[in-house]
Design an enzyme around this catalytic site. Sequence first.
Site, PDB file in Angstrom:
ATOM      1  N   ASN A  15      -4.422  -3.815  -8.420  1.00 47.86           N
ATOM      2  CA  ASN A  15      -2.969  -3.998  -8.315  1.00 47.86           C
ATOM      3  C   ASN A  15      -2.723  -5.368  -7.685  1.00 47.86           C
ATOM      4  O   ASN A  15      -2.920  -5.547  -6.486  1.00 47.86           O
ATOM      5  CB  ASN A  15      -2.393  -2.868  -7.442  1.00 47.86           C
ATOM      6  CG  ASN A  15      -0.895  -2.956  -7.296  1.00 47.86           C
ATOM      7  OD1 ASN A  15      -0.267  -3.928  -7.747  1.00 47.86           O
ATOM      8  ND2 ASN A  15      -0.309  -1.962  -6.667  1.00 47.86           N
ATOM      9  N   ARG A  97      -2.446  -2.576 -12.788  1.00 42.45           N
ATOM     10  CA  ARG A  97      -1.047  -2.162 -12.697  1.00 42.45           C
ATOM     11  C   ARG A  97      -0.162  -3.249 -13.312  1.00 42.45           C
ATOM     12  O   ARG A  97      -0.359  -4.438 -13.053  1.00 42.45           O
ATOM     13  CB  ARG A  97      -0.654  -1.960 -11.237  1.00 42.45           C
ATOM     14  CG  ARG A  97       0.790  -1.572 -11.104  1.00 42.45           C
ATOM     15  CD  ARG A  97       1.166  -1.328  -9.670  1.00 42.45           C
ATOM     16  NE  ARG A  97       2.559  -0.916  -9.593  1.00 42.45           N
ATOM     17  CZ  ARG A  97       3.374  -1.259  -8.619  1.00 42.45           C
ATOM     18  NH1 ARG A  97       2.949  -2.027  -7.628  1.00 42.45           N
ATOM     19  NH2 ARG A  97       4.613  -0.843  -8.620  1.00 42.45           N
ATOM     20  N   HIS A 185       8.367   3.137 -11.065  1.00 40.77           N
ATOM     21  CA  HIS A 185       7.593   4.143 -10.303  1.00 40.77           C
ATOM     22  C   HIS A 185       7.072   5.243 -11.228  1.00 40.77           C
ATOM     23  O   HIS A 185       6.817   6.365 -10.791  1.00 40.77           O
ATOM     24  CB  HIS A 185       8.459   4.825  -9.219  1.00 40.77           C
ATOM     25  CG  HIS A 185       8.887   3.938  -8.099  1.00 40.77           C
ATOM     26  ND1 HIS A 185      10.133   4.036  -7.521  1.00 40.77           N
ATOM     27  CD2 HIS A 185       8.244   2.963  -7.428  1.00 40.77           C
ATOM     28  CE1 HIS A 185      10.241   3.147  -6.534  1.00 40.77           C
ATOM     29  NE2 HIS A 185       9.100   2.478  -6.479  1.00 40.77           N
ATOM     30  N   HIS A 211      10.985   9.712  -5.331  1.00 39.74           N
ATOM     31  CA  HIS A 211      10.046   8.735  -4.753  1.00 39.74           C
ATOM     32  C   HIS A 211      10.852   7.901  -3.766  1.00 39.74           C
ATOM     33  O   HIS A 211      11.641   7.042  -4.161  1.00 39.74           O
ATOM     34  CB  HIS A 211       9.453   7.873  -5.874  1.00 39.74           C
ATOM     35  CG  HIS A 211       8.517   6.807  -5.385  1.00 39.74           C
ATOM     36  ND1 HIS A 211       7.155   6.838  -5.613  1.00 39.74           N
ATOM     37  CD2 HIS A 211       8.744   5.676  -4.667  1.00 39.74           C
ATOM     38  CE1 HIS A 211       6.596   5.778  -5.056  1.00 39.74           C
ATOM     39  NE2 HIS A 211       7.535   5.058  -4.480  1.00 39.74           N
ATOM     40  N   LEU A 212      10.692   8.197  -2.482  1.00 34.65           N
ATOM     41  CA  LEU A 212      11.476   7.516  -1.452  1.00 34.65           C
ATOM     42  C   LEU A 212      10.546   6.687  -0.575  1.00 34.65           C
ATOM     43  O   LEU A 212       9.863   7.220   0.306  1.00 34.65           O
ATOM     44  CB  LEU A 212      12.233   8.541  -0.592  1.00 34.65           C
ATOM     45  CG  LEU A 212      13.057   9.599  -1.353  1.00 34.65           C
ATOM     46  CD1 LEU A 212      13.695  10.583  -0.387  1.00 34.65           C
ATOM     47  CD2 LEU A 212      14.118   8.952  -2.230  1.00 34.65           C
ATOM     48  N   GLY A 213      10.466   5.410  -0.870  1.00 34.27           N
ATOM     49  CA  GLY A 213       9.587   4.519  -0.102  1.00 34.27           C
ATOM     50  C   GLY A 213      10.353   3.254   0.224  1.00 34.27           C
ATOM     51  O   GLY A 213      11.558   3.302   0.471  1.00 34.27           O
ATOM     52  N   ARG A 244      17.228  -2.988  -0.911  1.00 41.79           N
ATOM     53  CA  ARG A 244      18.040  -3.146  -2.129  1.00 41.79           C
ATOM     54  C   ARG A 244      19.320  -2.326  -2.032  1.00 41.79           C
ATOM     55  O   ARG A 244      19.329  -1.244  -1.452  1.00 41.79           O
ATOM     56  CB  ARG A 244      17.270  -2.692  -3.369  1.00 41.79           C
ATOM     57  CG  ARG A 244      16.034  -3.504  -3.667  1.00 41.79           C
ATOM     58  CD  ARG A 244      15.501  -3.153  -5.058  1.00 41.79           C
ATOM     59  NE  ARG A 244      14.197  -3.750  -5.288  1.00 41.79           N
ATOM     60  CZ  ARG A 244      13.072  -3.050  -5.402  1.00 41.79           C
ATOM     61  NH1 ARG A 244      13.084  -1.734  -5.342  1.00 41.79           N
ATOM     62  NH2 ARG A 244      11.935  -3.666  -5.600  1.00 41.79           N
ATOM     63  N   ASP A 286      12.800  -0.151   7.946  1.00 42.05           N
ATOM     64  CA  ASP A 286      11.860   0.948   8.170  1.00 42.05           C
ATOM     65  C   ASP A 286      12.586   2.144   8.774  1.00 42.05           C
ATOM     66  O   ASP A 286      13.168   2.062   9.870  1.00 42.05           O
ATOM     67  CB  ASP A 286      10.737   0.474   9.106  1.00 42.05           C
ATOM     68  CG  ASP A 286       9.586   1.477   9.141  1.00 42.05           C
ATOM     69  OD1 ASP A 286       9.847   2.700   9.196  1.00 42.05           O
ATOM     70  OD2 ASP A 286       8.429   1.035   9.123  1.00 42.05           O
ATOM     71  N   GLY A 334       6.474   6.915   1.108  1.00 44.18           N
ATOM     72  CA  GLY A 334       6.539   6.741   2.567  1.00 44.18           C
ATOM     73  C   GLY A 334       7.566   7.619   3.269  1.00 44.18           C
ATOM     74  O   GLY A 334       7.247   8.346   4.213  1.00 44.18           O
ATOM     75  N   ASN A 338       6.811  11.540   4.732  1.00 47.60           N
ATOM     76  CA  ASN A 338       6.622  11.476   6.188  1.00 47.60           C
ATOM     77  C   ASN A 338       7.847  11.681   7.059  1.00 47.60           C
ATOM     78  O   ASN A 338       7.726  11.675   8.280  1.00 47.60           O
ATOM     79  CB  ASN A 338       6.031  10.100   6.561  1.00 47.60           C
ATOM     80  CG  ASN A 338       4.673   9.884   5.936  1.00 47.60           C
ATOM     81  OD1 ASN A 338       3.775  10.690   6.140  1.00 47.60           O
ATOM     82  ND2 ASN A 338       4.537   8.832   5.156  1.00 47.60           N
ATOM     83  N   GLU A 388      -0.871   6.797  -6.836  1.00 47.42           N
ATOM     84  CA  GLU A 388      -0.663   6.044  -8.075  1.00 47.42           C
ATOM     85  C   GLU A 388      -1.979   5.528  -8.660  1.00 47.42           C
ATOM     86  O   GLU A 388      -2.168   5.542  -9.875  1.00 47.42           O
ATOM     87  CB  GLU A 388       0.317   4.889  -7.821  1.00 47.42           C
ATOM     88  CG  GLU A 388       1.739   5.400  -7.660  1.00 47.42           C
ATOM     89  CD  GLU A 388       2.666   4.449  -6.929  1.00 47.42           C
ATOM     90  OE1 GLU A 388       2.456   4.223  -5.727  1.00 47.42           O
ATOM     91  OE2 GLU A 388       3.597   3.930  -7.550  1.00 47.42           O
TER      92      GLU A 388
HETATM   93  P1  ADP Z   1       5.744   0.917  -0.757  1.00 51.91           P
HETATM   94  O1  ADP Z   1       4.478   1.583  -1.228  1.00 51.91           O
HETATM   95  O2  ADP Z   1       6.807   0.880  -1.806  1.00 51.91           O
HETATM   96  O3  ADP Z   1       5.573  -0.374  -0.016  1.00 51.91           O
HETATM   97  P2  ADP Z   1       5.946   3.202   0.958  1.00 51.91           P
HETATM   98  O4  ADP Z   1       5.968   4.306  -0.022  1.00 51.91           O
HETATM   99  O5  ADP Z   1       4.714   3.015   1.782  1.00 51.91           O
HETATM  100  O6  ADP Z   1       6.419   1.855   0.310  1.00 51.91           O
HETATM  101  O7  ADP Z   1       7.177   3.436   1.966  1.00 51.91           O
HETATM  102  C1  ADP Z   1       7.432   2.574   3.022  1.00 51.91           C
HETATM  103  C2  ADP Z   1       8.533   3.161   3.903  1.00 51.91           C
HETATM  104  O8  ADP Z   1       8.212   4.520   4.197  1.00 51.91           O
HETATM  105  C3  ADP Z   1       8.644   2.478   5.251  1.00 51.91           C
HETATM  106  O9  ADP Z   1       9.535   1.400   5.187  1.00 51.91           O
HETATM  107  C4  ADP Z   1       9.175   3.573   6.119  1.00 51.91           C
HETATM  108  O10 ADP Z   1      10.582   3.594   6.025  1.00 51.91           O
HETATM  109  C5  ADP Z   1       8.653   4.848   5.495  1.00 51.91           C
HETATM  110  N1  ADP Z   1       7.512   5.425   6.238  1.00 51.91           N
HETATM  111  C6  ADP Z   1       6.224   5.082   6.161  1.00 51.91           C
HETATM  112  N2  ADP Z   1       5.468   5.818   7.003  1.00 51.91           N
HETATM  113  C7  ADP Z   1       6.320   6.642   7.633  1.00 51.91           C
HETATM  114  C8  ADP Z   1       6.179   7.659   8.641  1.00 51.91           C
HETATM  115  N3  ADP Z   1       4.993   7.952   9.143  1.00 51.91           N
HETATM  116  N4  ADP Z   1       7.295   8.296   9.045  1.00 51.91           N
HETATM  117  C9  ADP Z   1       8.500   8.007   8.538  1.00 51.91           C
HETATM  118  N5  ADP Z   1       8.697   7.062   7.585  1.00 51.91           N
HETATM  119  C10 ADP Z   1       7.630   6.401   7.148  1.00 51.91           C
END
Ligand code: ADP
Length: 402
Positions: A15, A97, A185, A211-213, A244, A286, A334, A338, A388
Site C-alpha cells: 500500500n 492497493r 473503502h 467504516h468510521l476512521g 473532511r 482524533d 478506528g 474502538n 483490508e
Molecule cells: P485510517 O486507517 O483511515 O488512517 P483509522 O481507521 O485508523 O484511520 O481511524 C483513525 C481514527 O480512529 C483516529 O483519528 C481516532 O479518532 C480513532 N481511534 C483510533 N484508535 C482509537 C481508540 N483506541 N479509541 C477511540 N478512537 C480511536
Amino acid sequence: MGKEDEKMKKILMLNCGSSSIKYRLFDSAFREILSGKVERIGEKESEIVHSKGSRVYRAKVKSNNHKEAIALMIRMLHDKEWGGIRNVAEISVIGHRAVHGGQMAKTSLVSGAALDYLKSFEMLAPLHNPHNIEGMKEMKKAMPNVPQVMIFDTAFHQTMPRKAYMYGLPYSFFDKYAVRRYGFHGTSHKYVSLRAAEMLRMKKPNLITCHLGAGSSITAIKDGKSIDTSMGMTPLEGVMMGTRTGDIDPSIVQYLVNKYGFGYDDLFDIMNNKSGLLGISGTSKDIRIIEGKAKKGNERCELALEMFSYRVSKYIGAYAVALGRVDAIVFTAGIGENSPSMRKRICSNLGIIGARLDPRKNTKAIGKEADVSAKGSKIRILVIPTDEELMMAKEAAAAIGK
Ligand code: ADP
C-alpha cells in the site's frame, strides 16, 4: 515447481501512500508472516517499523523517495532474521492497493493499459493514485517475473444500481465526464460484510456497514452486494469525517469564492483537510482527544461529537429504507472498533428502526469482534475489526487463480 513448493508460495501486499509504504507478507493459507511500514519518505529522516511474529524492528533510515523505500522493503523481505523469503520466486502474487479505480469492477493485472486507466483518475485521488502507480512501476522493475495485480477501493461498489450512483446533473455529464458516485473503502466494507455473514450464520445478510476512521463511509449491502454508499465521486461526500466536511451544499463554494474571495484550491484544501471533527472542535481530528475534552465541558468538542453521530445515524436510517430489511449494522475502523461512546451516541437514534445496543456488551467491545445488540433488538449490532490487507491478499490470490 512441484506441488509442495506451490503450497509454500507467499502473497505480498503493498500500500503506497504519499509519504509511506506499508507491506504485509502472507503464506498460502493467508497467515501473516511479516509486516511493516516505511514512513516519512522524502523527509530528512525516515523510519522503518517491521514486525515478525511478536518481535518488532525499528530503525531510522534514509529514504529519499518511494524507489529507495521499496528497495529497503525488499532487503527486509530477504533478511535472514527478519525476512520471509529466500528468493522472489517464492512470491506467487503481489497485490497493490489502488484507491480510485473508476469503473473497474475487478482486480486487474498491472499492465500499461491498467496503469493508464488508473492515471486517468489521478485528479480525483491526488493523494493516493499517483503513489499507488509509482509503487506498481517500481515493483514491476524490481520483480518483473512475479504477477502483480491492483485492487481498487472503488471496485466493491460497482454493483450499485444506476439510481444510486447517478447525480442529478445533466445526463451528458455522466457520459462525457464520467461524473458519478464511485464510493471508497470497498475492501473494508467487503471484508466486514463477509465476517458479518459468518457471525450471523446467514449466507447473504442485508447489512449497513459503518467504516468510521480518519475517513468514514457507510454502505448498504444487499445479497452480498453494495447497493449504495455515502462517499461519492471522491471521498469528500457523505458523513462528516476527521478533517473532511462530508455533505455540504455546493453553493457554499460559489458564495465563499464570489463574496469573500476564497480560491477554489484553498477551499477544497479546507474542505478536505481542515473541516469535519477538526474544523468544528478546533482541537483535533482524533475522537479520543475530542471525547476527553467534551467530558470536561468543552462545547465545541461536544458539538463535533453530536454532529458526527447525528450524521452517521441519518445515513443508517436512509439505508434502512434503501434495504427494506436490515439484519445487522456493523461498526468498523478506528472509531467504529474502538469507541463505545460514539457507538452509543449513534445507536441512541436508532430505536425507530428497531436497533438497540446492550450497554455492557458495548463497553467491553474494544478492538475485537463482538455482537453488542440488546436481547430482543430487531437488528443485530456488530463490531468487526477490519483487515483490508487480508481481504486484498485473498482478492489477489483469486485474481491469479490460486
Ligand atoms: P485510517 O486507517 O483511515 O488512517 P483509522 O481507521 O485508523 O484511520 O481511524 C483513525 C481514527 O480512529 C483516529 O483519528 C481516532 O479518532 C480513532 N481511534 C483510533 N484508535 C482509537 C481508540 N483506541 N479509541 C477511540 N478512537 C480511536
